[in-house]
Design a protein around this motif. Structure first.
Motif, PDB file in Angstrom:
ATOM      1  N   PRO A  55       0.969  -1.089   0.040  1.00 42.76           N
ATOM      2  CA  PRO A  55       0.082   0.034   0.132  1.00 42.76           C
ATOM      3  C   PRO A  55       0.788   1.331  -0.032  1.00 42.76           C
ATOM      4  O   PRO A  55       0.907   1.960   0.703  1.00 42.76           O
ATOM      5  CB  PRO A  55      -1.009  -0.197   1.401  1.00 42.76           C
ATOM      6  CG  PRO A  55       0.158  -0.839   2.182  1.00 42.76           C
ATOM      7  CD  PRO A  55       0.830  -1.897   1.251  1.00 42.76           C
ATOM      8  N   TRP A  67      -1.532   2.098   6.052  1.00 43.46           N
ATOM      9  CA  TRP A  67      -2.711   1.300   6.391  1.00 43.46           C
ATOM     10  C   TRP A  67      -3.791   2.041   7.344  1.00 43.46           C
ATOM     11  O   TRP A  67      -3.277   2.681   8.414  1.00 43.46           O
ATOM     12  CB  TRP A  67      -2.208   0.078   7.109  1.00 43.46           C
ATOM     13  CG  TRP A  67      -1.228  -0.848   6.274  1.00 43.46           C
ATOM     14  CD1 TRP A  67      -1.372  -1.800   5.547  1.00 43.46           C
ATOM     15  CD2 TRP A  67       0.160  -0.376   6.335  1.00 43.46           C
ATOM     16  NE1 TRP A  67       0.071  -2.204   5.116  1.00 43.46           N
ATOM     17  CE2 TRP A  67       0.772  -1.346   5.444  1.00 43.46           C
ATOM     18  CE3 TRP A  67       1.074   0.397   6.984  1.00 43.46           C
ATOM     19  CZ2 TRP A  67       2.349  -1.410   5.173  1.00 43.46           C
ATOM     20  CZ3 TRP A  67       2.464   0.436   6.545  1.00 43.46           C
ATOM     21  CH2 TRP A  67       2.862  -0.398   5.868  1.00 43.46           C
ATOM     22  N   LEU A  70      -3.768  -1.832  11.263  1.00 38.28           N
ATOM     23  CA  LEU A  70      -3.069  -3.125  11.255  1.00 38.28           C
ATOM     24  C   LEU A  70      -3.215  -3.935  12.510  1.00 38.28           C
ATOM     25  O   LEU A  70      -3.245  -3.335  13.499  1.00 38.28           O
ATOM     26  CB  LEU A  70      -1.494  -3.145  11.383  1.00 38.28           C
ATOM     27  CG  LEU A  70      -0.764  -2.823   9.965  1.00 38.28           C
ATOM     28  CD1 LEU A  70       0.688  -2.494  10.528  1.00 38.28           C
ATOM     29  CD2 LEU A  70      -0.969  -3.980   9.066  1.00 38.28           C
ATOM     30  N   ALA A  76       2.801  -6.681   7.369  1.00 39.00           N
ATOM     31  CA  ALA A  76       2.476  -6.325   5.876  1.00 39.00           C
ATOM     32  C   ALA A  76       4.047  -6.313   5.342  1.00 39.00           C
ATOM     33  O   ALA A  76       5.199  -5.858   6.085  1.00 39.00           O
ATOM     34  CB  ALA A  76       2.025  -5.081   5.795  1.00 39.00           C
TER      35      ALA A  76
END
Length: 103
Positions: A55, A67, A70, A76
């Motif tokens: 992202p 994000w 999370l 990630a």
């Protein structure tokens, strides 16, 4: 103290020697979700960033990965690929800074 942390793998230089790739990871070690997580990446000296995954978006001479949430324990990852100018010499460094809010 548990927190949101990030790391970089060692850089990978292409066989042709014209690109470098950094793989990064961010993990939420908090016992609860982390919100509004932002990881900013900076490469020194500045070189042209050609693509990013995850992202992420290229912002000026850096990269911003973000994000909304999370989850606790969530990891990630993504990559940053940059073009190596023909006249580049010396060392290169990538650094980052992560910020978040506890939910």
């Amino acid at each position: 103290m548990a927190e949101v942390e990030f790391s970089y793998d060692p850089p990978e230089i292409s066989e042709e020697g014209d690109t470098v790739t950094w793989t990064w990871r961010v993990v939420n070690n908090l016992p609860e979700a982390a919100e509004k997580v932002v990881l900013k990446h900076v490469i020194r000296p500045e070189i042209p960033i050609t693509s990013v995954t995850g992202p992420s978006e290229i912002v000026g001479q850096g990269v911003r990965s973000q994000w909304e949430t999370l989850a606790a324990g969530e990891t990630a990852e993504g990559q940053i690929i940059a073009k190596l100018p023909e006249d580049v010499s010396g060392s290169m460094q990538i650094s980052g800074r992560v910020t978040w809010k506890k939910s």
